[in-house]
Design a protein around this motif. Structure first.
Motif, mmCIF file in Angstrom:
data_model
loop_
_atom_site.group_PDB
_atom_site.id
_atom_site.type_symbol
_atom_site.label_atom_id
_atom_site.label_comp_id
_atom_site.label_asym_id
_atom_site.label_seq_id
_atom_site.Cartn_x
_atom_site.Cartn_y
_atom_site.Cartn_z
ATOM 1 N N LYS A 134 0.840 -1.201 0.000
ATOM 2 C CA LYS A 134 0.000 0.000 0.000
ATOM 3 C C LYS A 134 0.874 1.250 0.000
ATOM 4 O O LYS A 134 0.561 2.237 -0.679
ATOM 5 C CB LYS A 134 -0.906 -0.018 1.234
ATOM 6 N N ASP A 181 -6.333 4.630 -6.149
ATOM 7 C CA ASP A 181 -6.590 4.119 -4.796
ATOM 8 C C ASP A 181 -7.011 2.650 -4.777
ATOM 9 O O ASP A 181 -8.157 2.316 -4.467
ATOM 10 C CB ASP A 181 -7.656 4.966 -4.098
ATOM 11 N N PHE A 184 -7.705 0.562 0.634
ATOM 12 C CA PHE A 184 -8.592 1.358 1.467
ATOM 13 C C PHE A 184 -7.787 2.398 2.249
ATOM 14 O O PHE A 184 -6.627 2.193 2.586
ATOM 15 C CB PHE A 184 -9.355 0.461 2.446
ATOM 16 N N TRP A 190 -6.637 -4.408 -0.011
ATOM 17 C CA TRP A 190 -7.040 -3.855 -1.304
ATOM 18 C C TRP A 190 -8.555 -3.815 -1.421
ATOM 19 O O TRP A 190 -9.284 -4.454 -0.671
ATOM 20 C CB TRP A 190 -6.445 -4.671 -2.442
ATOM 21 N N THR A 191 -9.031 -3.049 -2.404
ATOM 22 C CA THR A 191 -10.459 -2.976 -2.689
ATOM 23 C C THR A 191 -10.850 -4.142 -3.591
ATOM 24 O O THR A 191 -10.002 -4.742 -4.260
ATOM 25 C CB THR A 191 -10.794 -1.661 -3.390
ATOM 26 N N GLU A 247 -15.144 2.303 6.263
ATOM 27 C CA GLU A 247 -14.979 1.945 4.855
ATOM 28 C C GLU A 247 -16.239 1.207 4.395
ATOM 29 O O GLU A 247 -16.957 0.615 5.211
ATOM 30 C CB GLU A 247 -13.759 1.047 4.679
ATOM 31 N N HIS A 248 -16.477 1.230 3.097
ATOM 32 C CA HIS A 248 -17.685 0.597 2.554
ATOM 33 C C HIS A 248 -17.304 -0.323 1.396
ATOM 34 O O HIS A 248 -16.445 0.011 0.586
ATOM 35 C CB HIS A 248 -18.675 1.662 2.083
ATOM 36 N N VAL A 249 -17.954 -1.451 1.326
ATOM 37 C CA VAL A 249 -17.653 -2.421 0.282
ATOM 38 C C VAL A 249 -18.902 -3.253 0.014
ATOM 39 O O VAL A 249 -19.739 -3.451 0.905
ATOM 40 C CB VAL A 249 -16.478 -3.332 0.720
ATOM 41 N N ASN A 289 -14.800 -10.123 1.979
ATOM 42 C CA ASN A 289 -15.128 -8.739 1.628
ATOM 43 C C ASN A 289 -14.422 -8.282 0.356
ATOM 44 O O ASN A 289 -14.922 -7.400 -0.353
ATOM 45 C CB ASN A 289 -14.747 -7.791 2.770
ATOM 46 N N TRP A 290 -13.235 -8.872 0.062
ATOM 47 C CA TRP A 290 -12.471 -8.406 -1.096
ATOM 48 C C TRP A 290 -12.807 -9.212 -2.353
ATOM 49 O O TRP A 290 -12.448 -8.818 -3.449
ATOM 50 C CB TRP A 290 -10.968 -8.483 -0.834
#
Length: 360
Positions: A134, A181, A184, A190-191, A247-249, A289-290
């Motif tokens: 990151k 980006d 996060f 990572w997103t 954070e939102h995902v 989540n990813w």
């Protein structure tokens, strides 16, 4: 006196004031004191530490408040985090120079090469997917450029060493550097969009054969979470008040599409687990989540079984996976994809964890 200097003096004043109050509360409570018989052996020191940790009044709120004040006044967190620009947080693991790693790059790459040989002997091919840091990908938010350049060089050195050892790799840095980006703001991970980019890079690398399975994308419910680096600054409840918002995902799953078999029946497994690829790695892969495993299914048109683990680094899950293959409890996959974040190369316990899992 300037406002900044006044704020800096406020923190120690508040700390010592609270310390006096906390000690008075502890001494006047019914908590059993230390056994002074252990004074000369040093045991009493550990007992006092335990008593304070377990019984200090308002411990958790106090830690959160002091952390919030320090973050606002000084722009700092506790050991474990480095505060960048505009509320971006970075793990201090990424600031450790590879040259100081106790086990060294050669030992790590040697272990990876031995894994490649073990898997090849069993009939599986290994593909390593290094992940850049990151601190490298979000260097505009990091503040200092030198650490970002250093860990970029560490990533390049890792790729060169793996190539020199004959290990197949996928260079993921080019695709991630093109995405705004990919990580996060307050989390180490990572997103989902970045994970999908890497999955497509794996598919386009020519290192992994593309299958013919079909999958439907099924979005899951939206998830809001506090970044894992926030705990090094303040409490979850206070974080939004100092600008460290959740954070939102929206994670998703890839569901196999039922296919018609040669007899006209429906194959509800869409190819099933037989012949599925294996994914081994860290929380970048393990955390749903990813959606990295799901992204690999879509990009490779192939079922992927996920053997990644959270909180164990990249090496220990591989040692556990090899043990399962050796015991015969798992079918040998044709391909093993090993997700390996470069920031773990300086983890002092990296190889120790592998040895522990092999001995278990």
């Amino acid at each position: 006196m300037s406002i900044g200097k006044a704020l800096k003096l406020t923190i120690p004043a508040a700390f010592f004031g609270y310390a006096a109050f906390a000690n008075y509360s502890l001494l006047t409570s019914d908590v059993e004191g230390p056994k002074w018989a252990g004074l000369w052996s040093g045991e009493v020191t550990q007992e006092i530490d335990t008593i304070y940790r377990a019984n200090l009044p308002h411990r958790d709120p106090a830690v959160g408040i002091i952390g919030a004040v320090r973050y606002i006044a000084l722009g700092e967190g506790r050991d474990g985090v480095v505060v960048g620009r505009d509320g971006w947080l970075f793990s201090d693991e990424e600031y450790r120079p590879l040259a100081t790693a106790p086990h060294g790059l050669d030992k790590t790459v040697g272990y990876i090469a031995s894994v490649r040989e073990t898997l090849r002997a069993a009939g599986a091919e290994l593909v390593v997917v290094p992940l850049p840091a990151k601190l490298d990908m979000e260097r505009a938010q990091a503040g200092e450029d030198a650490p970002s350049k250093r860990i970029e060089q560490d990533y390049a050195a890792f790729l060169r060493a793996l190539d020199g050892a004959g290990v197949e790799t996928v260079d993921t840095r080019p695709v991630l550097s093109q995405r705004p980006d990919p990580f996060f703001r307050t989390d180490t991970h990572w997103t989902p969009a970045a994970a999908r980019d890497v999955a497509e890079a794996v598919a386009n690398s020519g290192r992994v054969a593309i299958g013919d399975a079909s999958f439907d994308v099924v979005p899951g419910p939206a998830v809001s979470f506090t970044g894992d680096l926030v705990s090094f600054v303040t409490s979850d409840s206070l974080a939004p008040f100092v600008g460290l918002r959740p954070e939102h995902v929206t994670p998703y799953v890839a569901e196999a599409v039922a296919e018609t078999d040669a007899d006209g029946g429906m194959d509800i497994f869409g190819g099933g687990a037989s012949g599925a690829y294996a994914l081994v790695g860290t929380s970048y892969s393990a955390n749903p989540n990813w959606s990295f495993a799901e992204a690999l299914k879509l990009s490779l048109a192939q079922d992927v079984l996920n053997y990644a683990e959270e909180g164990q680094g990249p090496v220990a899950p591989m040692a556990a996976f090899l043990s399962r293959l050796a015991s015969g409890t798992e079918e040998v996959p044709p391909v093993v994809i090993w997700e390996f974040p470069v920031r773990y190369l300086t983890d002092p316990a990296l190889m120790d964890r592998a040895e522990e899992r092999q001995d278990a």
